[in-house]
Design a protein around this motif. Structure first.
Motif, mmCIF file in Angstrom:
data_model
loop_
_atom_site.group_PDB
_atom_site.id
_atom_site.type_symbol
_atom_site.label_atom_id
_atom_site.label_comp_id
_atom_site.label_asym_id
_atom_site.label_seq_id
_atom_site.Cartn_x
_atom_site.Cartn_y
_atom_site.Cartn_z
ATOM 1 N N PRO A 107 89.212 19.007 111.963
ATOM 2 C CA PRO A 107 89.320 19.339 110.535
ATOM 3 C C PRO A 107 90.480 18.576 109.904
ATOM 4 O O PRO A 107 91.380 18.107 110.606
ATOM 5 C CB PRO A 107 89.589 20.847 110.547
ATOM 6 C CG PRO A 107 90.248 21.100 111.864
ATOM 7 C CD PRO A 107 89.625 20.123 112.835
ATOM 8 N N ARG A 140 82.754 15.510 105.067
ATOM 9 C CA ARG A 140 81.912 16.668 104.750
ATOM 10 C C ARG A 140 80.536 16.523 105.393
ATOM 11 O O ARG A 140 80.007 17.460 105.979
ATOM 12 C CB ARG A 140 81.779 16.793 103.230
ATOM 13 C CG ARG A 140 81.050 18.048 102.764
ATOM 14 C CD ARG A 140 81.028 18.148 101.253
ATOM 15 N NE ARG A 140 82.379 18.226 100.712
ATOM 16 C CZ ARG A 140 82.956 17.278 100.003
ATOM 17 N NH1 ARG A 140 82.327 16.164 99.736
ATOM 18 N NH2 ARG A 140 84.188 17.435 99.565
ATOM 19 N N GLY A 143 80.214 17.489 108.949
ATOM 20 C CA GLY A 143 80.323 18.901 109.286
ATOM 21 C C GLY A 143 81.717 19.339 109.676
ATOM 22 O O GLY A 143 81.871 20.328 110.413
ATOM 23 N N ALA A 145 85.583 20.635 108.524
ATOM 24 C CA ALA A 145 86.216 21.375 107.442
ATOM 25 C C ALA A 145 87.388 20.610 106.845
ATOM 26 O O ALA A 145 88.101 19.874 107.540
ATOM 27 C CB ALA A 145 86.698 22.731 107.953
ATOM 28 N N ASP A 167 86.994 21.814 100.928
ATOM 29 C CA ASP A 167 86.113 22.971 101.113
ATOM 30 C C ASP A 167 86.816 24.262 100.731
ATOM 31 O O ASP A 167 86.226 25.157 100.124
ATOM 32 C CB ASP A 167 85.663 23.060 102.571
ATOM 33 C CG ASP A 167 84.868 21.855 103.012
ATOM 34 O OD1 ASP A 167 83.985 21.425 102.249
ATOM 35 O OD2 ASP A 167 85.145 21.340 104.116
ATOM 36 N N LEU A 225 86.873 28.332 110.511
ATOM 37 C CA LEU A 225 85.985 27.266 110.053
ATOM 38 C C LEU A 225 85.606 26.271 111.142
ATOM 39 O O LEU A 225 84.827 25.348 110.881
ATOM 40 C CB LEU A 225 86.628 26.509 108.891
ATOM 41 C CG LEU A 225 86.911 27.314 107.625
ATOM 42 C CD1 LEU A 225 87.498 26.414 106.547
ATOM 43 C CD2 LEU A 225 85.657 28.013 107.105
ATOM 44 N N THR A 226 86.129 26.443 112.333
ATOM 45 C CA THR A 226 85.876 25.461 113.402
ATOM 46 C C THR A 226 85.155 26.078 114.593
ATOM 47 O O THR A 226 85.300 25.622 115.716
ATOM 48 C CB THR A 226 87.203 24.822 113.873
ATOM 49 O OG1 THR A 226 88.131 25.861 114.246
ATOM 50 C CG2 THR A 226 87.828 23.983 112.770
ATOM 51 N N LEU A 331 79.125 23.623 108.038
ATOM 52 C CA LEU A 331 79.995 23.874 109.180
ATOM 53 C C LEU A 331 79.264 24.513 110.360
ATOM 54 O O LEU A 331 79.864 24.717 111.416
ATOM 55 C CB LEU A 331 81.165 24.760 108.760
ATOM 56 C CG LEU A 331 82.071 24.214 107.653
ATOM 57 C CD1 LEU A 331 83.158 25.217 107.305
ATOM 58 C CD2 LEU A 331 82.675 22.878 108.041
#
Length: 450
Positions: A107, A140, A143, A145, A167, A225-226, A331
């Motif tokens: 990210p 983006r 995929g 973040a 995001d 988010l990961t 994501l």
């Protein structure tokens, strides 16, 4: 430390990263004309003074580090270096950082503090915004973040690319945030509009964060988010009554009862921790819709959520939910939606704000979602304003809910029936949870926790 203090690029990096984990990325090599592309007299000297003052060779410091245990690429602006302005060498570094992030599936965290594009490089500086925007778009599409932190100040092209294009956007409490910097905005402009809190109120920022809370908040976002997952979000347990309503009118009364558990109670039960996405990025917010990401209490997976809180949903609420669904899709995070609304807001302001387009956009986002979506109707399911948040072929209902093409009172009025025929109309609409199962429009009725 007070939020009004302007930390250097390395000080903010030290404040948010795990100790000893930051590794600076090598700066791209290149040759540049004396005094830049415009031969701006004194530009090289100004850069030399900036280096002497800050210890940096450019207005950004880029590297990798762990933030609360999650490895990320960080792009930290040094405002003391020519106001954190973006020039061609800045673009080189930012592009290299994004390229590294994609190559290593990491990210990206821009820690933004900038006055905009660098005047001494003219249009060559301005077009760096296109370059940065492309890197953000490629990331983006990959995929990955992007979580931006807006420091003081965040203005100009840095706000309109690395900041507003992220995001998730976190703004420090005292940060000046706006496209127009303090020296170029109208003299009579309301300063609140150019603040972190003003941008939050306008739906352009997800959260305003105190400096002391930034490291923990950023770590929570990156952790959630990961963690992609292919499995659907589990159906929440029903929190209210376990028996089914006897009649249509009974179902409506139960769904409208003030003591009936609301969506926020379901979210508290479903998640061990959660963070909130705020605003539609178009100038609007809706307090009747909660969106965000959380850690599911049953299996620890990340689940995105969009929940109605029992009020008429406004266009900004639909747009925020659509934004959430699309972000989760990029994501690889499964989505949970909780339906509870008498319907879409139908006042003149809602129409002027694009109610139809906002509802259509959410229908489209759910229909096209690449990740599984699970829906639970926890209260009122009022017509298309509720259906817009419902997952096709994976919607469930609680015993305290109903779902109807129209409210029974409105149906009776449209059919020119007497008010005392409303109860019979409710039965005719087959809106009870068990009716919905029989009709095949919901998969089943949620049970209570074991």
């Amino acid at each position: 430390m007070a939020d009004t203090v302007r930390l250097s690029a390395r000080e903010i990096l030290a404040a948010v990263t795990d100790p000893g984990t930051f590794t600076e990325l090598p700066a791209p090599e290149g040759t540049y004309a004396p005094d830049g592309p415009l031969s701006w007299d004194g530009y090289d000297a100004a850069r030399a003074r900036a280096t002497a003052r800050t210890g940096e060779a450019e207005s950004v410091v880029c590297g990798t580090a762990s933030v609360g245990g999650t490895r990320a690429v960080l792009i930290s602006f040094e405002f003391g270096f020519l106001g954190g302005s973006l020039g061609e060498r800045t673009g080189d570094r930012i592009e290299a950082a994004y390229t590294f992030a994609r190559a290593h599936r990491l990210p990206v965290v821009p820690l933004v503090a900038t006055g905009g594009s660098r005047m001494q490089e003219g249009m060559r500086a301005l077009v760096q915004l296109q370059r940065v925007a492309r890197q953000s778009a490629l990331t983006r599409e990959a995929g990955l973040a992007q979580v931006a932190v807006l420091r003081d100040p965040t203005t100009g092209g840095g706000w309109a690319t690395l900041g507003a294009g992220a995001d998730v956007i976190l703004a420090l409490d005292a940060a000046q945030v706006g496209f127009a910097g303090s020296r170029v905005r109208p003299a009579d402009a309301d300063p609140a509009a150019y603040s972190a809190h003003g941008q939050f109120a306008a739906g352009a920022v997800d959260a305003v964060v105190r400096h002391d809370d930034l490291a923990g908040t950023l770590a929570a976002w990156l952790r959630l988010l990961t963690r992609p997952s292919d499995e659907p979000a589990p159906v929440p347990y029903a929190l209210g009554r376990g028996d089914l309503p006897a009649t249509g009118r009974d179902a409506v009364r139960r769904a409208r009862a003030t003591e009936r558990p609301r969506a926020d109670a379901y979210l508290d039960s479903y998640f061990t921790s959660r963070v909130t996405v705020g605003g539609d990025r178009c100038g609007g917010t809706d307090d009747g819709v909660l969106c965000g990401f959380g850690e599911n209490a049953r299996d620890g997976r990340t689940v995105a959520y969009a929940a109605q809180l029992g009020t008429a949903t406004r266009p900004a609420g639909y747009r925020t939910a659509a934004r959430l669904v699309r972000l989760a899709g990029r994501l690889g995070v499964p989505v949970l939606t909780l339906v509870d609304t008498p319907g879409a807001a139908n006042d003149a302001e809602a129409e002027r704000s694009g109610a139809g387009a906002a509802i259509a956009d959410l229908f489209t986002a759910l229909a096209a979602s690449p990740v599984p979506v699970t829906t639970l109707v926890v209260g009122e399911g009022g017509s298309g304003g509720a259906l817009a948040l419902a997952a096709p072929e994976n919607t469930w209902a609680t015993p305290d809910s109903y779902f109807s093409v129209i409210a029974p009172e409105l149906a009776a009025a449209i059919l020119k029936r007497d008010p005392d025929e409303t109860d019979a109309t409710a039965d005719q609409l087959h809106l009870r949870p068990q009716d919905l199962v029989d009709l095949g429009v919901v998969r089943g009725i949620a049970g209570t926790a074991p």
